[in-house]
Design an enzyme around this catalytic site. Structure first.
Site, PDB file in Angstrom:
ATOM      1  CB  SER A  29      32.740  36.784  44.364  1.00 47.00           C
ATOM      2  OG  SER A  29      32.395  35.454  44.037  1.00 47.00           O
ATOM      3  CE  LYS A  56      27.539  39.750  47.316  1.00 51.13           C
ATOM      4  NZ  LYS A  56      26.260  39.412  46.780  1.00 51.13           N
ATOM      5  CG  HIS A  74      31.448  40.521  44.469  1.00 54.65           C
ATOM      6  ND1 HIS A  74      31.546  40.615  45.840  1.00 54.65           N
ATOM      7  CD2 HIS A  74      30.738  39.385  44.220  1.00 54.65           C
ATOM      8  CE1 HIS A  74      30.948  39.570  46.396  1.00 54.65           C
ATOM      9  NE2 HIS A  74      30.445  38.820  45.428  1.00 54.65           N
TER      10      HIS A  74
HETATM   11  N1  PMP Z   1      26.117  36.745  42.106  1.00 56.37           N
HETATM   12  C1  PMP Z   1      27.351  36.773  42.640  1.00 56.37           C
HETATM   13  C2  PMP Z   1      28.519  36.959  41.732  1.00 56.37           C
HETATM   14  C3  PMP Z   1      27.527  36.641  44.019  1.00 56.37           C
HETATM   15  O1  PMP Z   1      28.755  36.680  44.532  1.00 56.37           O
HETATM   16  C4  PMP Z   1      26.380  36.455  44.840  1.00 56.37           C
HETATM   17  C5  PMP Z   1      26.486  36.248  46.341  1.00 56.37           C
HETATM   18  N2  PMP Z   1      27.541  36.609  46.968  1.00 56.37           N
HETATM   19  C6  PMP Z   1      25.129  36.417  44.248  1.00 56.37           C
HETATM   20  C7  PMP Z   1      25.032  36.560  42.888  1.00 56.37           C
HETATM   21  C8  PMP Z   1      23.911  36.227  45.080  1.00 56.37           C
HETATM   22  O2  PMP Z   1      23.600  37.408  45.745  1.00 56.37           O
HETATM   23  P1  PMP Z   1      22.902  37.472  47.173  1.00 56.37           P
HETATM   24  O3  PMP Z   1      23.895  36.997  48.173  1.00 56.37           O
HETATM   25  O4  PMP Z   1      22.608  38.919  47.311  1.00 56.37           O
HETATM   26  O5  PMP Z   1      21.692  36.599  47.104  1.00 56.37           O
END
Ligand code: PMP
Length: 448
Positions: free
Chosen positions: A225, A285, A253
């Site tokens: 990400s 996402k 992602h």
């Molecule tokens: N895993 C990754 C790779 C993320 O980028 C994120 C948050 N952006 C999460 C887990 C956590 O997900 P959430 O924001 O839906 O709690």
């Protein structure tokens, strides 16, 4: 630029001056026994770091870019104080948040089930929309089963925390998301990180430590990400199989982004979903909801349904969210052209940014393109300048990334137009050039 090391874009001298100012306020003493008359937060390391960044920003006249209130649906555009901004800071990769069919499914679920599951799924919180969503996700990843959780972050924490224990080993990519690292810590297993995407280094660690551990797990992401790059999944799967280790891939992602139909990294490489033991994903996402999931074997899901504390002792996902995500999956299945548009946009952004001489790091041009600025202060200032010119992009600062990797991170959407992308890159390149020429109002020593 001097040769000395830097933190938060500050030279050692500048940093020391800030720390001294902070200390002089009499609040940053080392805790020795209880400190009843002090603000206890001042004793916390993270608070001290935060204070230092805040003081640095204030003294440089940079506004806090975080926690700003925006209005409306976040997508290719966003509204603040009645003004529309071109938006590169949303997870709405495919324009499904706010899609009429997705919103209608959520509204229908409210009529059918209300806004809450009102209980843990184990007890009386299970609803038909949960079952339908999990069936769709299992089908997307080509697994036997799937279990969904109310938070993506909590999914990694609770699942890693209950899959592994003291006698076990967890290997994770050095750029893994915080939730993977937190889950690894909670598990109590031996934790080792390997350099980003370095399969050979991961294998060396396995060869060295696997023999002394009961179970082992390798955790990677399908699409990173902060950097927008994709690991060599077949190679990781191969070492996992050879060393009898589980493989968990975080597809936060990747779903809706990688592969022609947005099925994620397995489709990107044309490999079978069975190559991976645990497909972790988030619903926040491309799927326009909230929550996380693990798609895996029937036995694995059954274990987690009874063993994962974040599932058993937590309420079921709100029915309107489950219904919205299931509807998003339906749209994704029927309209793969959304994925094609997203990736055409990301490729265009990447190509334009490279042409303009911007440093796009490791990005492969699938939905995420970082532009590395190399100084937290400069990245924060650029974000502010771009916002004033109608473009919303967030800075990623130390400690989320190393100081020299401080960046602006651009999330693309299928809904951006080529003209909007062209405009964003042009404005960005102009402002980066202006900054490099020293015409910023910031001390030269703070800029790369
Ligand atoms: N895993 C990754 C790779 C993320 O980028 C994120 C948050 N952006 C999460 C887990 C956590 O997900 P959430 O924001 O839906 O709690």
């Amino acid at each position: 630029m001097t040769g000395e090391s830097r933190t938060f874009g500050l030279s050692n001298v500048e940093r020391q001056r800030l720390i001294e100012r902070f200390r002089d306020s009499g609040k940053a003493q080392e805790p020795i026994g209880p400190t009843p008359n002090q603000d206890p937060f001042q004793d916390l390391e993270y608070w001290r770091q935060f204070e230092m960044i805040r003081m640095a920003s204030e003294s440089l006249g940079i506004a806090n870019p975080f926690y700003r209130v925006h209005e409306g649906v976040g997508g290719a555009g966003i509204v603040r104080d009645g003004r529309r901004y071109l938006n590169f800071a949303s997870y709405n990769y495919l324009g499904l948040n706010g899609h009429p069919r997705v919103s209608a499914a959520a509204k229908q679920a409210i009529d059918d089930h209300g806004t809450s599951a009102s209980a843990s799924r184990l007890l009386t919180g299970e609803r038909s929309v949960h079952v339908a969503l999990e069936r769709s996700l299992a089908e997307l990843h080509g697994t036997e089963d799937c279990i969904s959780f109310v938070s993506g972050h909590a999914t990694n924490v609770t699942v890693l925390g209950c899959l592994l224990g003291r006698p076990d080993l967890i290997l994770y990519d050095a750029l893994s998301h915080n939730s993977i690292q937190q889950g690894a810590q909670l598990s109590g297993a031996r934790r080792l990180s390997f350099p980003h995407n370095d399969v050979a280094a991961a294998e060396r660690l396995l060869a060295q430590h696997r023999g002394q551990c009961r179970q082992a797990l390798i955790a990677i992401e399908g699409h990173y990400s902060m950097d927008g790059d994709v690991p060599d999944l077949p190679a990781f799967a191969e070492i996992a199989r050879r060393h009898k280790a589980w493989l968990l891939v975080d597809e936060a992602h990747s779903v809706g982004v990688l592969g022609r139909h947005g099925r994620g990294i397995a489709e990107h490489f044309g490999v079978d979903g069975a190559l991976v033991d645990f497909w972790m994903g988030t619903l926040s996402k491309a799927l326009a909801g909230c929550g996380g999931y693990i798609a895996c074997s029937r036995r694995g899901a059954e274990y987690l349904r009874y063993a994962a504390p974040g599932f058993v002792y937590s309420v079921g996902m709100p029915p309107p969210i489950a219904a919205a995500c299931a509807a998003s999956l339906d749209v994704l299945r029927e309209e793969p052209e959304r994925v094609a548009r997203l990736n055409a946009n990301a490729a265009l952004f990447l190509a334009r940014a490279k042409e303009a001489g911007l440093d796009t790091g490791l990005s492969q041009g699938f939905g995420i393109v970082p532009v590395i600025i190399g100084s937290s202060v400069a990245a924060a200032r650029l974000s502010e300048i771009l916002f004033a010119r109608g473009i919303n992009v967030k800075p990623i600062l130390y400690p989320a990334v190393p100081e020299q990797g401080a960046r602006l991170r651009f999330f693309l959407s299928s809904e951006h137009t080529a003209a909007e992308i062209g405009e964003a890159v042009t404005v960005l390149a102009e402002e980066v050039a202006r900054m490099k020429s020293g015409n910023t109002g910031l001390p030269e020593t703070l800029l790369r």
